[in-house]
Design a protein around this motif. Structure first.
Motif, PDB file in Angstrom:
ATOM      1  N   MET A 259      46.135  12.286 -18.210  1.00 19.74           N
ATOM      2  CA  MET A 259      44.734  12.233 -18.531  1.00 19.74           C
ATOM      3  C   MET A 259      43.955  13.292 -17.768  1.00 19.74           C
ATOM      4  O   MET A 259      42.708  13.727 -17.897  1.00 19.74           O
ATOM      5  CB  MET A 259      44.285  11.349 -18.779  1.00 19.74           C
ATOM      6  CG  MET A 259      44.458  10.277 -19.945  1.00 19.74           C
ATOM      7  SD  MET A 259      43.531   8.987 -20.485  1.00 19.74           S
ATOM      8  CE  MET A 259      43.843   7.668 -18.896  1.00 19.74           C
ATOM      9  N   GLY A 260      44.442  13.314 -16.626  1.00 19.97           N
ATOM     10  CA  GLY A 260      43.791  14.239 -15.264  1.00 19.97           C
ATOM     11  C   GLY A 260      43.578  15.688 -16.009  1.00 19.97           C
ATOM     12  O   GLY A 260      42.592  16.352 -15.618  1.00 19.97           O
ATOM     13  N   TRP A 261      44.885  16.203 -16.437  1.00 18.89           N
ATOM     14  CA  TRP A 261      44.429  17.616 -17.046  1.00 18.89           C
ATOM     15  C   TRP A 261      43.474  17.557 -18.048  1.00 18.89           C
ATOM     16  O   TRP A 261      42.568  18.543 -18.180  1.00 18.89           O
ATOM     17  CB  TRP A 261      46.008  17.939 -17.704  1.00 18.89           C
ATOM     18  CG  TRP A 261      47.091  18.270 -16.567  1.00 18.89           C
ATOM     19  CD1 TRP A 261      48.128  17.543 -16.535  1.00 18.89           C
ATOM     20  CD2 TRP A 261      46.969  19.296 -15.928  1.00 18.89           C
ATOM     21  NE1 TRP A 261      48.909  18.115 -15.464  1.00 18.89           N
ATOM     22  CE2 TRP A 261      48.533  19.254 -15.111  1.00 18.89           C
ATOM     23  CE3 TRP A 261      46.237  20.223 -15.268  1.00 18.89           C
ATOM     24  CZ2 TRP A 261      48.483  20.131 -14.071  1.00 18.89           C
ATOM     25  CZ3 TRP A 261      46.441  20.996 -14.505  1.00 18.89           C
ATOM     26  CH2 TRP A 261      47.808  20.982 -13.721  1.00 18.89           C
ATOM     27  N   GLY A 262      43.198  16.497 -18.977  1.00 17.87           N
ATOM     28  CA  GLY A 262      42.200  16.499 -19.948  1.00 17.87           C
ATOM     29  C   GLY A 262      40.965  16.492 -19.338  1.00 17.87           C
ATOM     30  O   GLY A 262      40.066  17.430 -19.757  1.00 17.87           O
ATOM     31  N   VAL A 263      40.757  15.646 -18.139  1.00 13.18           N
ATOM     32  CA  VAL A 263      39.331  15.734 -17.594  1.00 13.18           C
ATOM     33  C   VAL A 263      39.153  17.230 -16.944  1.00 13.18           C
ATOM     34  O   VAL A 263      37.919  17.701 -17.200  1.00 13.18           O
ATOM     35  CB  VAL A 263      39.379  14.707 -16.358  1.00 13.18           C
ATOM     36  CG1 VAL A 263      38.234  14.881 -15.616  1.00 13.18           C
ATOM     37  CG2 VAL A 263      39.529  13.484 -17.020  1.00 13.18           C
ATOM     38  N   LEU A 264      40.377  17.692 -16.372  1.00 14.20           N
ATOM     39  CA  LEU A 264      39.990  18.895 -15.660  1.00 14.20           C
ATOM     40  C   LEU A 264      39.700  20.095 -16.593  1.00 14.20           C
ATOM     41  O   LEU A 264      38.649  21.100 -16.416  1.00 14.20           O
ATOM     42  CB  LEU A 264      41.361  19.435 -14.587  1.00 14.20           C
ATOM     43  CG  LEU A 264      40.986  20.885 -14.163  1.00 14.20           C
ATOM     44  CD1 LEU A 264      40.037  20.791 -13.150  1.00 14.20           C
ATOM     45  CD2 LEU A 264      42.517  21.126 -13.354  1.00 14.20           C
ATOM     46  N   HIS A 265      40.619  20.183 -17.693  1.00 14.19           N
ATOM     47  CA  HIS A 265      40.254  21.062 -18.615  1.00 14.19           C
ATOM     48  C   HIS A 265      39.121  20.956 -19.534  1.00 14.19           C
ATOM     49  O   HIS A 265      38.401  22.161 -19.857  1.00 14.19           O
ATOM     50  CB  HIS A 265      41.433  21.067 -19.582  1.00 14.19           C
ATOM     51  CG  HIS A 265      42.660  21.568 -18.907  1.00 14.19           C
ATOM     52  ND1 HIS A 265      43.984  21.245 -19.401  1.00 14.19           N
ATOM     53  CD2 HIS A 265      42.992  22.476 -17.691  1.00 14.19           C
ATOM     54  CE1 HIS A 265      45.021  21.683 -18.624  1.00 14.19           C
ATOM     55  NE2 HIS A 265      44.400  22.158 -17.873  1.00 14.19           N
ATOM     56  N   GLY A 266      38.690  19.656 -19.640  1.00 14.85           N
ATOM     57  CA  GLY A 266      37.335  19.592 -20.390  1.00 14.85           C
ATOM     58  C   GLY A 266      36.229  19.944 -19.683  1.00 14.85           C
ATOM     59  O   GLY A 266      35.093  20.696 -19.862  1.00 14.85           O
ATOM     60  N   PHE A 267      36.227  19.800 -18.264  1.00 12.08           N
ATOM     61  CA  PHE A 267      35.338  20.053 -17.289  1.00 12.08           C
ATOM     62  C   PHE A 267      35.154  21.721 -17.137  1.00 12.08           C
ATOM     63  O   PHE A 267      34.152  22.267 -17.479  1.00 12.08           O
ATOM     64  CB  PHE A 267      35.497  19.660 -15.891  1.00 12.08           C
ATOM     65  CG  PHE A 267      34.754  20.391 -14.697  1.00 12.08           C
ATOM     66  CD1 PHE A 267      33.406  19.853 -14.467  1.00 12.08           C
ATOM     67  CD2 PHE A 267      35.112  21.164 -13.932  1.00 12.08           C
ATOM     68  CE1 PHE A 267      32.580  20.385 -13.547  1.00 12.08           C
ATOM     69  CE2 PHE A 267      34.545  21.726 -12.814  1.00 12.08           C
ATOM     70  CZ  PHE A 267      32.964  21.500 -12.798  1.00 12.08           C
ATOM     71  N   LEU A 268      36.200  22.546 -17.089  1.00 12.03           N
ATOM     72  CA  LEU A 268      36.499  23.891 -17.070  1.00 12.03           C
ATOM     73  C   LEU A 268      35.858  24.407 -18.406  1.00 12.03           C
ATOM     74  O   LEU A 268      35.304  25.503 -18.185  1.00 12.03           O
ATOM     75  CB  LEU A 268      37.694  24.449 -16.818  1.00 12.03           C
ATOM     76  CG  LEU A 268      38.399  24.099 -15.177  1.00 12.03           C
ATOM     77  CD1 LEU A 268      39.747  24.481 -15.300  1.00 12.03           C
ATOM     78  CD2 LEU A 268      37.579  24.676 -14.197  1.00 12.03           C
ATOM     79  N   LEU A 269      36.181  23.875 -19.529  1.00 13.43           N
ATOM     80  CA  LEU A 269      36.008  24.501 -20.975  1.00 13.43           C
ATOM     81  C   LEU A 269      34.195  24.240 -20.882  1.00 13.43           C
ATOM     82  O   LEU A 269      33.507  25.399 -21.309  1.00 13.43           O
ATOM     83  CB  LEU A 269      36.300  23.423 -21.967  1.00 13.43           C
ATOM     84  CG  LEU A 269      35.704  23.994 -23.467  1.00 13.43           C
ATOM     85  CD1 LEU A 269      36.201  25.299 -23.618  1.00 13.43           C
ATOM     86  CD2 LEU A 269      36.341  22.968 -24.337  1.00 13.43           C
TER      87      LEU A 269
END
Length: 257
Positions: free
Chosen positions: A66-76
């Protein structure tokens, strides 16, 4: 007098009735407004929950964390916000879209290369061909660091020769690019696997998009004059001035001066 008193009482009764109904209507309006505001707030919360939950779910399902989801959502959100601000400042959508396209290409290339461990395999092949007498497990790491350091050194020499700086600045560029090349070679020698490689590729795509937008703006700048004209009634003012000059020319002497 009795008729008059009755009429006054009747009018006062109507006034009181109107006040009572107005109070009831105001109460209903307040109740409807409060429920409407609550509904809007819940809809906004539901949209945010859907977006954030989807990002976390995709990160866990596709990328393993889920860390990837947090990072990618933030960058998006950050990259889209940056594009929206630049679009509001007058940057052409074609330029923003071009930066996005390059970011997508970079993300796909990085994801494929790291996800399939292509560079690790390349370093291993080079080490085997050269017959480097080290443990096969660390041979790709050693080759990657040496190759990356060599490329960084070459880039540092070119930068030091072409840049307009003092001797200390040129040495800093040379040393910095060399160290960066060594670190990049060591990083690309890691066997990430498909999920982590894809996550790094998506991250690289978002970062590339934002960096390219920043470089574009820093290189071309913001057209302040065009931005001012968007919020300034230039045509109306110019037409009014022309009309005033036309009237002044046709007025008798002493009038309108």
């Amino acid at each position: 007098m009795a008729t008059k008193d009755a009429a006054v009482a009747l009018v006062l009764a109507h006034v009181e009735l109107a006040k009572a109904e107005a109070g009831q209507i105001a109460s209903e309006v307040g109740r409807v407004a409060a429920l409407g505001a609550l509904a809007i707030a819940l809809v906004i919360f539901a949209v945010f929950l859907l977006v954030i939950g989807t990002s976390l779910w995709l990160g866990e399902w596709l990328l393993g964390s889920m860390g990837w989801g947090v990072l990618h959502g933030f960058l998006l959100f950050i990259s889209v916000a940056m594009a929206a601000v630049l679009g509001a400042l007058g940057i052409a959508p074609r330029r923003l879209g071009g930066a996005l396209l390059v970011g997508v290409v970079v993300g796909v290339v990085v994801g494929v290369v790291l996800g399939l461990d292509l560079l690790n395999q390349l370093y291993a092949s080079i080490g085997d061909a050269l017959g480097i007498a080290v443990d096969p497990g660390i041979r790709p790491l050693l080759v990657g660091m040496l190759l990356g350091g060599f490329l960084g050194l070459v880039a540092g020499i070119v930068a030091a020769v072409t840049m307009d700086a003092s001797g200390g600045g040129r040495f800093a560029a040379l040393a910095g690019l060399t160290v960066f090349g060594v670190a990049l070679g060591a990083f690309t020698a890691i066997t990430f696997g498909p999920q982590v490689g894809a996550g790094i590729g998506i991250t690289a795509g978002y970062i590339t998009w934002m960096v390219l937008m920043g470089i574009d703006v820093s290189r071309t700048g913001i057209d302040v004059e065009a931005l001012k004209n968007r919020f300034y009634p230039v045509q109306t003012i110019d037409t009014s001035k022309e009309t005033l000059e036309w009237l002044q020319k046709r007025m008798p002497p002493g009038i309108g001066s």
